[in-house]
Motif scaffolding. Structure first.
Motif, PDB file in Angstrom:
ATOM      1  N   ALA A   1      -5.656 -10.632 -18.640  1.00  0.00           N
ATOM      2  CA  ALA A   1      -5.873 -11.559 -17.527  1.00  0.00           C
ATOM      3  C   ALA A   1      -7.339 -11.596 -17.129  1.00  0.00           C
ATOM      4  O   ALA A   1      -8.024 -10.576 -17.149  1.00  0.00           O
ATOM      5  CB  ALA A   1      -5.025 -11.151 -16.315  1.00  0.00           C
TER       6      ALA A   1
ATOM      7  N   GLU B   1      -9.772 -11.388 -14.422  1.00  0.00           N
ATOM      8  CA  GLU B   1      -9.689 -10.785 -13.092  1.00  0.00           C
ATOM      9  C   GLU B   1     -10.899 -11.110 -12.226  1.00  0.00           C
ATOM     10  O   GLU B   1     -10.785 -11.234 -11.002  1.00  0.00           O
ATOM     11  CB  GLU B   1      -9.552  -9.269 -13.224  1.00  0.00           C
ATOM     12  N   SER B   2     -12.068 -11.245 -12.850  1.00  0.00           N
ATOM     13  CA  SER B   2     -13.291 -11.546 -12.118  1.00  0.00           C
ATOM     14  C   SER B   2     -14.372 -11.964 -13.099  1.00  0.00           C
ATOM     15  O   SER B   2     -14.265 -11.726 -14.307  1.00  0.00           O
ATOM     16  CB  SER B   2     -13.772 -10.330 -11.323  1.00  0.00           C
TER      17      SER B   2
ATOM     18  N   GLN C   1     -15.870  -8.806 -14.682  1.00  0.00           N
ATOM     19  CA  GLN C   1     -14.998  -8.228 -15.706  1.00  0.00           C
ATOM     20  C   GLN C   1     -15.148  -8.951 -17.042  1.00  0.00           C
ATOM     21  O   GLN C   1     -15.268  -8.327 -18.096  1.00  0.00           O
ATOM     22  CB  GLN C   1     -13.546  -8.296 -15.232  1.00  0.00           C
TER      23      GLN C   1
ATOM     24  N   LYS D   1      -0.619 -16.654 -15.395  1.00  0.00           N
ATOM     25  CA  LYS D   1       0.162 -15.575 -15.975  1.00  0.00           C
ATOM     26  C   LYS D   1       1.654 -15.771 -15.722  1.00  0.00           C
ATOM     27  O   LYS D   1       2.074 -15.963 -14.584  1.00  0.00           O
ATOM     28  CB  LYS D   1      -0.270 -14.222 -15.385  1.00  0.00           C
TER      29      LYS D   1
ATOM     30  N   PHE E   1       0.511  -9.569 -10.563  1.00  0.00           N
ATOM     31  CA  PHE E   1      -0.665 -10.439 -10.540  1.00  0.00           C
ATOM     32  C   PHE E   1      -0.386 -11.699 -11.348  1.00  0.00           C
ATOM     33  O   PHE E   1      -0.019 -11.639 -12.520  1.00  0.00           O
ATOM     34  CB  PHE E   1      -1.856  -9.684 -11.116  1.00  0.00           C
TER      35      PHE E   1
ATOM     36  N   GLY F   1      -9.884 -18.913 -12.927  1.00  0.00           N
ATOM     37  CA  GLY F   1      -9.870 -18.051 -14.100  1.00  0.00           C
ATOM     38  C   GLY F   1     -10.302 -18.769 -15.360  1.00  0.00           C
ATOM     39  O   GLY F   1     -11.054 -18.226 -16.173  1.00  0.00           O
TER      40      GLY F   1
ATOM     41  N   HIS G   1      -9.997  -4.426 -22.680  1.00  0.00           N
ATOM     42  CA  HIS G   1     -10.408  -4.393 -21.274  1.00  0.00           C
ATOM     43  C   HIS G   1     -11.451  -3.299 -21.105  1.00  0.00           C
ATOM     44  O   HIS G   1     -11.324  -2.217 -21.671  1.00  0.00           O
ATOM     45  CB  HIS G   1      -9.193  -4.114 -20.384  1.00  0.00           C
TER      46      HIS G   1
ATOM     47  N   ALA H   1      -6.727  -2.170 -15.138  1.00  0.00           N
ATOM     48  CA  ALA H   1      -6.394  -3.556 -15.463  1.00  0.00           C
ATOM     49  C   ALA H   1      -5.232  -4.024 -14.586  1.00  0.00           C
ATOM     50  O   ALA H   1      -4.304  -3.264 -14.297  1.00  0.00           O
ATOM     51  CB  ALA H   1      -6.027  -3.688 -16.932  1.00  0.00           C
ATOM     52  N   ARG H   2      -5.265  -5.279 -14.176  1.00  0.00           N
ATOM     53  CA  ARG H   2      -4.230  -5.820 -13.290  1.00  0.00           C
ATOM     54  C   ARG H   2      -3.025  -6.360 -14.058  1.00  0.00           C
ATOM     55  O   ARG H   2      -2.045  -6.797 -13.461  1.00  0.00           O
ATOM     56  CB  ARG H   2      -4.820  -6.913 -12.405  1.00  0.00           C
ATOM     57  N   SER H   3      -3.102  -6.303 -15.389  1.00  0.00           N
ATOM     58  CA  SER H   3      -2.005  -6.812 -16.210  1.00  0.00           C
ATOM     59  C   SER H   3      -1.982  -6.061 -17.535  1.00  0.00           C
ATOM     60  O   SER H   3      -3.013  -5.958 -18.215  1.00  0.00           O
ATOM     61  CB  SER H   3      -2.190  -8.316 -16.448  1.00  0.00           C
TER      62      SER H   3
END
Length: 269
Positions: free
Chosen positions: A35, A37-38, A41, A63, A71, A78, A232, A238-240
């Motif tokens: 994903a 995220e920012s 990132q 997602k 998330f 994104g 990542h 990580a959010r995913s």
């Protein structure tokens, strides 16, 4: 069938911007986080992936999560971040579409539109994507046969878009040691039946970062035209899909091993 060897005996090659292609002698390795995220990132990982030899940058903006509390992605923001990061390092970008309504946005924002496993038989979406001429990365559904997978690809092709890349990402079986069961026999079977390029996603297949490297090497040995790998810069946060993402350093090691393996199977990196 338009996607069959009978209709087109030679292997197809899907061309992308920047001289990138999927289906030729060079292996196409697509990498990036599950994903977006920012901005920080994406830029932190994109440069290292490009230097290591990735052919494309991936990142999810919309997602499809099993839990409504997980998330859900940054949506339009994104996609803009992904596009910016890809342009900064000169890599084409790939992201997953989740709705017919998103087609104009994706057609303007990405180089390859990914159709996820849950959408493989969303035939309304497939028919509309057939009118875009944009390269489509079509993942196999986690409970679908090879015949059903190829018929989904045929739906896109029959609507005018021959630029289809197939992706084996593991199927559901009774086995619980891995997230899914990676069906490498599907690569061999599909390459015999279809001219379309086939890549493998070892990250979703295994659900475990430590399995990504050996499954990647096995996929290339089996005849896959490329890989889709989750990378990542900080997997633990990580959010995913944190458990299946490898680090940029691990990706660099994998690419070195792919460079050693590729000539043995008539490929290059």
């Amino acid at each position: 069938m338009l996607v069959s060897r009978d209709a087109h005996p030679a292997d197809s090659v899907v061309a992308l911007p920047g001289g990138v292609a999927v289906g030729g002698a060079p292996l196409a390795v697509i990498a990036g986080p599950c994903a977006v995220e920012s901005r920080e990132q994406m830029h932190a990982v994109a440069g290292r992936l490009q230097v290591a030899g990735a052919a494309m940058l991936r990142g999810g903006a919309f997602k499809m999560r099993s839990s409504p509390y997980a998330f859900q992605g940054l949506a339009e923001e994104g996609l803009a971040i992904l596009r910016e990061a890809g342009d900064a390092v000169g890599l084409p970008v790939v992201s997953e579409i989740t709705s017919v309504r998103q087609i104009p946005l994706f057609a303007a924002s990405v180089d390859v539109i990914q159709v996820g496993a849950r959408s493989m038989q969303n035939f309304e979406l497939l028919r509309e994507l057939g009118g875009t001429r944009k390269p489509i990365l079509l993942k196999r559904g986690f409970a679908n046969t090879i015949e059903e997978w190829l018929l989904s690809a045929e739906t896109i092709a029959a609507c005018g878009n021959a630029n289809v890349i197939l992706c084996e990402r593991g199927i559901r079986t009774f086995e619980t040691a891995t997230r899914n069961t990676l069906d490498l026999s599907a690569v061999v079977a599909v390459k015999r039946r279809s001219h379309l390029p086939v890549i493998v996603d070892p990250s979703h297949a295994s659900g475990a970062a430590w399995m990504v490297e050996p499954l990647s090497l096995a996929a290339i040995a089996a005849g896959a035209d490329g890989l889709l790998i989750e990378v990542h810069a900080d997997p633990e946060n990580a959010r995913s899909d944190a458990q299946q993402a490898i680090t940029p350093s691990e990706f660099e090691t994998l690419m070195d091993k792919l460079r050693a393996l590729a000539p043995l199977v008539g490929r290059s990196v």
